[in-house]
Write a protein that holds these residues in place. Structure first.
Motif, PDB file in Angstrom:
ATOM      1  N   PHE A  42       0.847  -1.197   0.000  1.00 50.99           N
ATOM      2  CA  PHE A  42       0.000   0.000   0.000  1.00 50.99           C
ATOM      3  C   PHE A  42       0.880   1.243   0.000  1.00 50.99           C
ATOM      4  O   PHE A  42       2.088   1.157   0.219  1.00 50.99           O
ATOM      5  CB  PHE A  42      -0.928   0.000   1.226  1.00 50.99           C
ATOM      6  CG  PHE A  42      -1.888  -1.153   1.221  1.00 50.99           C
ATOM      7  CD1 PHE A  42      -3.032  -1.117   0.434  1.00 50.99           C
ATOM      8  CD2 PHE A  42      -1.619  -2.299   1.948  1.00 50.99           C
ATOM      9  CE1 PHE A  42      -3.903  -2.199   0.392  1.00 50.99           C
ATOM     10  CE2 PHE A  42      -2.482  -3.390   1.910  1.00 50.99           C
ATOM     11  CZ  PHE A  42      -3.630  -3.338   1.127  1.00 50.99           C
ATOM     12  N   GLY A  46       0.466   4.864   5.310  1.00 49.47           N
ATOM     13  CA  GLY A  46      -0.647   4.092   5.868  1.00 49.47           C
ATOM     14  C   GLY A  46      -0.149   3.122   6.935  1.00 49.47           C
ATOM     15  O   GLY A  46       1.049   3.045   7.207  1.00 49.47           O
ATOM     16  N   PRO A  47      -1.063   2.397   7.560  1.00 47.22           N
ATOM     17  CA  PRO A  47      -0.695   1.502   8.658  1.00 47.22           C
ATOM     18  C   PRO A  47       0.375   0.463   8.302  1.00 47.22           C
ATOM     19  O   PRO A  47       1.312   0.253   9.062  1.00 47.22           O
ATOM     20  CB  PRO A  47      -2.017   0.813   9.009  1.00 47.22           C
ATOM     21  CG  PRO A  47      -3.082   1.675   8.454  1.00 47.22           C
ATOM     22  CD  PRO A  47      -2.511   2.408   7.291  1.00 47.22           C
ATOM     23  N   THR A  48       0.231  -0.177   7.151  1.00 48.19           N
ATOM     24  CA  THR A  48       1.194  -1.230   6.781  1.00 48.19           C
ATOM     25  C   THR A  48       2.580  -0.625   6.608  1.00 48.19           C
ATOM     26  O   THR A  48       3.595  -1.188   7.057  1.00 48.19           O
ATOM     27  CB  THR A  48       0.732  -1.928   5.484  1.00 48.19           C
ATOM     28  OG1 THR A  48      -0.621  -2.344   5.674  1.00 48.19           O
ATOM     29  CG2 THR A  48       1.585  -3.132   5.159  1.00 48.19           C
ATOM     30  N   HIS A  98      -1.000  -8.501   5.313  1.00 49.11           N
ATOM     31  CA  HIS A  98      -1.952  -8.292   6.395  1.00 49.11           C
ATOM     32  C   HIS A  98      -3.202  -9.137   6.214  1.00 49.11           C
ATOM     33  O   HIS A  98      -3.254 -10.005   5.324  1.00 49.11           O
ATOM     34  CB  HIS A  98      -2.238  -6.810   6.600  1.00 49.11           C
ATOM     35  CG  HIS A  98      -3.045  -6.114   5.526  1.00 49.11           C
ATOM     36  ND1 HIS A  98      -3.528  -6.731   4.415  1.00 49.11           N
ATOM     37  CD2 HIS A  98      -3.446  -4.811   5.445  1.00 49.11           C
ATOM     38  CE1 HIS A  98      -4.199  -5.856   3.684  1.00 49.11           C
ATOM     39  NE2 HIS A  98      -4.161  -4.686   4.295  1.00 49.11           N
ATOM     40  N   ALA A 163      -9.045   1.049   0.742  1.00 54.40           N
ATOM     41  CA  ALA A 163      -7.751   0.909   0.053  1.00 54.40           C
ATOM     42  C   ALA A 163      -7.787  -0.165  -1.028  1.00 54.40           C
ATOM     43  O   ALA A 163      -6.774  -0.793  -1.307  1.00 54.40           O
ATOM     44  CB  ALA A 163      -6.663   0.634   1.086  1.00 54.40           C
ATOM     45  N   SER A 167      -8.592  -5.043   0.669  1.00 53.53           N
ATOM     46  CA  SER A 167      -7.808  -4.388   1.724  1.00 53.53           C
ATOM     47  C   SER A 167      -8.573  -4.492   3.048  1.00 53.53           C
ATOM     48  O   SER A 167      -9.779  -4.764   3.064  1.00 53.53           O
ATOM     49  CB  SER A 167      -7.571  -2.920   1.364  1.00 53.53           C
ATOM     50  OG  SER A 167      -8.799  -2.233   1.338  1.00 53.53           O
ATOM     51  N   VAL A 168      -7.883  -4.241   4.124  1.00 50.61           N
ATOM     52  CA  VAL A 168      -8.504  -4.302   5.449  1.00 50.61           C
ATOM     53  C   VAL A 168      -9.648  -3.302   5.559  1.00 50.61           C
ATOM     54  O   VAL A 168     -10.735  -3.617   6.057  1.00 50.61           O
ATOM     55  CB  VAL A 168      -7.432  -4.023   6.538  1.00 50.61           C
ATOM     56  CG1 VAL A 168      -8.078  -3.676   7.859  1.00 50.61           C
ATOM     57  CG2 VAL A 168      -6.507  -5.212   6.673  1.00 50.61           C
ATOM     58  N   SER A 169      -9.404  -2.087   5.071  1.00 55.36           N
ATOM     59  CA  SER A 169     -10.430  -1.036   5.173  1.00 55.36           C
ATOM     60  C   SER A 169     -11.676  -1.425   4.369  1.00 55.36           C
ATOM     61  O   SER A 169     -12.801  -1.158   4.797  1.00 55.36           O
ATOM     62  CB  SER A 169      -9.869   0.302   4.674  1.00 55.36           C
ATOM     63  OG  SER A 169      -9.134   0.109   3.487  1.00 55.36           O
ATOM     64  N   GLY A 191      -4.160   3.078  -0.674  1.00 61.68           N
ATOM     65  CA  GLY A 191      -3.764   2.771   0.697  1.00 61.68           C
ATOM     66  C   GLY A 191      -4.578   3.665   1.591  1.00 61.68           C
ATOM     67  O   GLY A 191      -5.183   4.652   1.119  1.00 61.68           O
ATOM     68  N   THR A 192      -4.612   3.357   2.888  1.00 63.55           N
ATOM     69  CA  THR A 192      -5.392   4.241   3.746  1.00 63.55           C
ATOM     70  C   THR A 192      -4.584   5.468   4.181  1.00 63.55           C
ATOM     71  O   THR A 192      -5.133   6.351   4.829  1.00 63.55           O
ATOM     72  CB  THR A 192      -6.012   3.492   4.945  1.00 63.55           C
ATOM     73  OG1 THR A 192      -5.021   2.675   5.548  1.00 63.55           O
ATOM     74  CG2 THR A 192      -7.183   2.650   4.505  1.00 63.55           C
ATOM     75  N   GLN A 210      -7.367   0.694  10.258  1.00 66.07           N
ATOM     76  CA  GLN A 210      -6.510   0.190  11.322  1.00 66.07           C
ATOM     77  C   GLN A 210      -6.087   1.357  12.219  1.00 66.07           C
ATOM     78  O   GLN A 210      -5.758   2.437  11.734  1.00 66.07           O
ATOM     79  CB  GLN A 210      -5.269  -0.473  10.707  1.00 66.07           C
ATOM     80  CG  GLN A 210      -5.583  -1.740   9.940  1.00 66.07           C
ATOM     81  CD  GLN A 210      -4.373  -2.220   9.148  1.00 66.07           C
ATOM     82  OE1 GLN A 210      -4.196  -1.866   7.987  1.00 66.07           O
ATOM     83  NE2 GLN A 210      -3.537  -3.024   9.767  1.00 66.07           N
TER      84      GLN A 210
END
Ligand code: ASP
Length: 328
Positions: A42, A46-48, A98, A163, A167-169, A191-192, A210
């Motif tokens: 991403f 962002g978080p990652t 993730h 994202a 993606s997680v989001s 990406g977030t 996240q």
């Protein structure tokens, strides 16, 4: 060439021949001898990306080589993950995956070009990351109950940033939307990190993200947080209620980030990388930075490759009945 020289040359050749008969491992100096690339699937910020940078900076010191972060974006992280799966399995190309890239993408993409279990060697879980329901600062609803009522009544008008599919989001807001029985418009980003910029700028309405990305913005008052989707509040955000406290107990979501290497990476390389990651997670400064951003640091028993393999298996099993193939 005189005889002496010929004998010396022959001896050198014989020595060379002998050397090349040694197993490859004995010839190559100890891993790592050059920089390692860590693919982040991403955009930067962002978080990652943030978790990767915090942990790999320490791992690089332990390993004595730099770890270069390469942000490879697209298709909810699956473009980068496909690339990592096909990379040479020598320990010089790794990926921070993730919950999305290494679990939820499996049911979402029926033609996924990799399988998290078959194409990767798990290295180490880095962090658990609770999910929060976030909104732009001036979004009308004041709390989670109002949010639920508002988005149901205005589903044609509201939009949710994510994202990319898988993606997680994306996956966690799909879960939220299914709990609320709504289908708002999704706005994809790489990406977030960039999605958060859009939320702060008020260009999108809400997002499930996240915690790592959210803490600085919530503390800075640039966005709203309705709830954290874990059973307990998070010490980094003591004022943010849980979804249970705020009236939506059915929405529970926690993501995670972890390091993987392409399948077939030598066991001694995996062991070195795992040891470096474990050491990083024990470092006071690394811990403080991760904890300040709301991450949950895995206990020692959950930092082994075997434990990460088990997590990936259970997460694929968990998400398979929850998410439907993209487009359905
Ligand atoms: N966590 C991803 C990022 O680092 C985005 C996502 O999976 O939603 O940008």
């Amino acid at each position: 060439m005189n005889l002496h020289s010929r004998i010396l040359a022959a001896g050198a050749l014989a020595a060379l021949a002998g050397l090349s008969a040694l197993p490859a491992q004995a010839q190559s100096p100890a891993y790592p001898t050059r920089a390692i690339t860590m693919i982040v699937p991403f955009a930067a910020g962002g978080p990652t990306d943030v978790i990767s940078r915090i942990v790999t900076a320490h791992m690089a010191q332990t390993l004595g080589q730099s770890i270069i972060i390469e942000n490879v974006v697209g298709a909810g992280g699956t473009t980068a993950t496909t690339r990592a799966a096909r990379a040479t399995n020598d320990g010089y190309t790794l990926i921070t995956g993730h919950m999305g890239t290494h679990a939820a993408s499996v049911p979402l993409y029926p033609k996924l070009a990799y399988h998290p279990e078959k194409d990767f060697e798990p290295i180490a879980l880095l962090a658990g990351t609770p999910i929060l329901i976030l909104a732009k600062k001036d979004f009308a609803p004041k709390d989670l109950k109002e949010f639920a009522t508002y988005v149901k009544a205005n589903v044609d008008k509201v939009n949710a940033a994510h994202a990319g599919v898988g993606s997680v989001s994306h996956v966690s807001c799909e879960l939220l939307n299914s709990v609320l029985e709504i289908k708002p418009t999704g706005v994809p980003f790489n990406g977030t990190g960039p999605a958060m910029n859009a939320l702060v700028g008020g260009q999108v309405d809400y997002m499930c993200d996240q915690i790592v990305n959210a803490v600085p913005q919530i503390k800075g008052g640039t966005i709203k947080a309705y709830a954290i989707a874990t059973p307990e509040r998070n010490p980094s955000l003591p004022d943010v209620p849980t979804t249970k406290e705020a009236g939506l107990p059915a929405f529970q979501a926690q993501a995670w980030n972890a390091i993987f290497a392409p399948k077939g990476t030598p066991p001694e390389v995996i062991a070195k990388l795992n040891a470096a990651a474990v050491k990083a997670l024990d470092d006071e400064n690394v811990r403080k930075r991760l904890l300040d951003l709301g991450s949950v640091i895995p206990p020692t028993a959950e930092r082994t490759p075997a434990s990460l393999a088990a997590l990936v298996k259970s997460e694929i099993a968990k998400w398979t009945p929850v998410v439907k193939p993209a487009g359905n």
